[in-house]
Design an enzyme around this catalytic site. Structure first.
Site, PDB file in Angstrom:
ATOM      1  N   ASP A 190      33.398  38.359  36.323  1.00 49.54           N
ATOM      2  CA  ASP A 190      33.629  38.052  37.738  1.00 49.54           C
ATOM      3  C   ASP A 190      32.481  37.231  38.305  1.00 49.54           C
ATOM      4  O   ASP A 190      31.345  37.294  37.834  1.00 49.54           O
ATOM      5  CB  ASP A 190      33.829  39.331  38.559  1.00 49.54           C
ATOM      6  CG  ASP A 190      32.658  40.294  38.481  1.00 49.54           C
ATOM      7  OD1 ASP A 190      32.048  40.433  37.394  1.00 49.54           O
ATOM      8  OD2 ASP A 190      32.322  40.926  39.511  1.00 49.54           O
TER       9      ASP A 190
ATOM     10  N   GLU B  24      30.968  43.466  38.390  1.00 44.15           N
ATOM     11  CA  GLU B  24      29.509  43.498  38.566  1.00 44.15           C
ATOM     12  C   GLU B  24      29.107  42.943  39.916  1.00 44.15           C
ATOM     13  O   GLU B  24      28.169  43.440  40.547  1.00 44.15           O
ATOM     14  CB  GLU B  24      28.826  42.707  37.447  1.00 44.15           C
ATOM     15  CG  GLU B  24      27.348  43.009  37.283  1.00 44.15           C
ATOM     16  CD  GLU B  24      26.439  42.180  38.177  1.00 44.15           C
ATOM     17  OE1 GLU B  24      25.240  42.531  38.298  1.00 44.15           O
ATOM     18  OE2 GLU B  24      26.909  41.174  38.760  1.00 44.15           O
ATOM     19  N   GLU B  25      29.811  41.930  40.384  1.00 37.52           N
ATOM     20  CA  GLU B  25      29.470  41.294  41.652  1.00 37.52           C
ATOM     21  C   GLU B  25      30.077  42.022  42.845  1.00 37.52           C
ATOM     22  O   GLU B  25      29.801  41.671  43.984  1.00 37.52           O
ATOM     23  CB  GLU B  25      29.954  39.834  41.660  1.00 37.52           C
ATOM     24  CG  GLU B  25      29.374  38.955  40.569  1.00 37.52           C
ATOM     25  CD  GLU B  25      27.900  38.649  40.743  1.00 37.52           C
ATOM     26  OE1 GLU B  25      27.266  39.239  41.647  1.00 37.52           O
ATOM     27  OE2 GLU B  25      27.373  37.825  39.978  1.00 37.52           O
TER      28      GLU B  25
END
Length: 388
Positions: free
Chosen positions: A80, A146-147
């Site tokens: 992502d 993760e973001e």
């Protein structure tokens, strides 16, 4: 600008293919399917793990038959990317993935972190082709969260791996760790992140009659000033001292003649291994109690600090960087958090190694295209050091 060269390296071809997929968090847009196909062809056992709205996968390839209990080297990362921001502000379209006249690979995710993912895949393909009976095992832990909130990605996958007793000895996270030249810095740890929302209650009233009200801004300010001036710890050889920052203050009705009845403040600690969550919370509470406030604290722990001291993984990474680039690397624990904080809870040695981070999350994200081939060689050399 010129079109992409027809003679791109395998790493750059894969990086461009990944960048062209607009995988704005938590959407994966087929990036993981592409990676899983490549890894399956290289002999990996693939396990897709969709958790809530998040795509993840775990892949593992074991070497020689006698290496079932050998060391496990995991490559970790995320497909992502952060939102592009205003597309009209980009020099090139963010998901076009082209190489400009200066040799820069341009596009959202070039640095953070589709370039690293491409380098990992190609390095592993080359390594297993040369060493099909390598020692131990190679694994991949990839997420698309993760973001974003980072709740249903690496964190959740790690819990599943822990529950079934999977072992990860070493992990390389592909975060963009370099500062000026690829490999000049690696992250061998990160500070912990402890956030808090403070609510201070007062009594609303008219500004002309302050004796009938209690202004929470006036009441809270001395305590907040004391927190900002507090010395939390000295840090150590690997970590700077713990820091405290107020990131938001909110109070009032919008009217100039009304004393507010409540104040909200948001603050954050980035803390070293010299402080614990419990100690920080107790010290904050003691300061607010000393000032006699009517308050409530809502704590949120994003991650504990972790550290990989010099040893097998850090030595292998440093030696590989030296062999490929001729330069010494600098271990560092600076910067924000990464998914390495979750993987480290398995007792895993974790190092973050990726391209230059100068443009991550920015308009016109870009990296030097040739750096990805250098990074591929470094990853491959690290495999050679650890699994042959």
């Amino acid at each position: 600008m010129p079109a992409l060269s027809p003679t791109l390296s395998p790493t750059l071809e894969l990086a461009c293919d990944l960048i062209r997929r607009p995988s704005v968090t938590p959407i994966d847009e087929g990036c993981q399917e592409l990676m899983m196909r490549r890894l399956a062809a290289a002999g990996f056992r693939i396990e897709a793990m969709r958790i809530e709205e998040v795509d993840n996968f775990w892949a593992i390839r074991r070497g020689g038959a006698s290496e079932e209990n050998g060391p496990v080297l995991c490559f970790a990362g995320h497909t992502d990317v952060v939102p592009t921001g205003p597309r009209e502000a980009w020099q090139h379209q963010p998901f076009e993935a082209l190489i400009d006249e200066q040799g820069m690979l341009c596009g959202r995710g070039a640095a953070d972190m589709k370039g690293s993912l491409a380098s990992m895949i190609v390095a592993v393909e080359r390594f297993v082709a040369t060493h099909p009976e390598h020692q131990g095992a190679i694994a991949f832990l990839i997420t698309s969260d993760e973001e974003g909130p980072a709740q249903h990605g690496t964190k959740a996958v790690v819990e599943r791996l822990r529950a079934r007793g999977e072992r990860l000895d070493w992990c390389i996270v592909g975060e963009p760790s370099s500062t000026t030249l690829v490999g000049d810095m690696v992250k061998n740890g990160r500070r912990g992140s402890l956030g808090c929302t403070l609510t201070v209650r007062g009594v609303q009233g008219h500004v002309a009659y302050p004796h009938l009200a209690k202004n929470p801004i006036h009441l809270a300010t001395p305590a907040l000033a004391e927190l900002a001036a507090e010395h939390w710890d000295e840090g150590n050889a690997f970590f700077p001292p713990t820091s405290f920052q107020i990131s938001n203050l909110n109070s009032g009705t919008g009217a100039t003649n009304v004393i507010p009845g409540e104040l909200k403040a948001v603050f954050n600690f980035r803390f070293s291994t010299e402080s614990t969550v419990e100690d920080l919370q107790q010290r904050v509470t003691a300061i607010f109690d000393k000032h006699g406030l009517d308050y409530h604290l809502d704590w949120a722990l994003s991650g504990l600090p972790f550290l990989t001291e010099p040893g097998e993984l850090l030595d292998a990474v440093a030696a590989s960087i030296k062999a490929v680039t001729g330069r010494e690397t600098q271990p560092s624990t600076s910067g924000g958090t990464s998914d390495g904080r979750f993987i480290a809870t398995l007792g895993t040695q974790v190092v973050e190694l990726g391209p230059v981070n100068a443009t991550i999350h920015q308009i016109n994200e870009r990296i030097l295209a040739s750096d990805l081939d250098v990074l591929t060689d470094i990853y491959q050399q690290t495999l050679e050091h650890l699994l042959t």
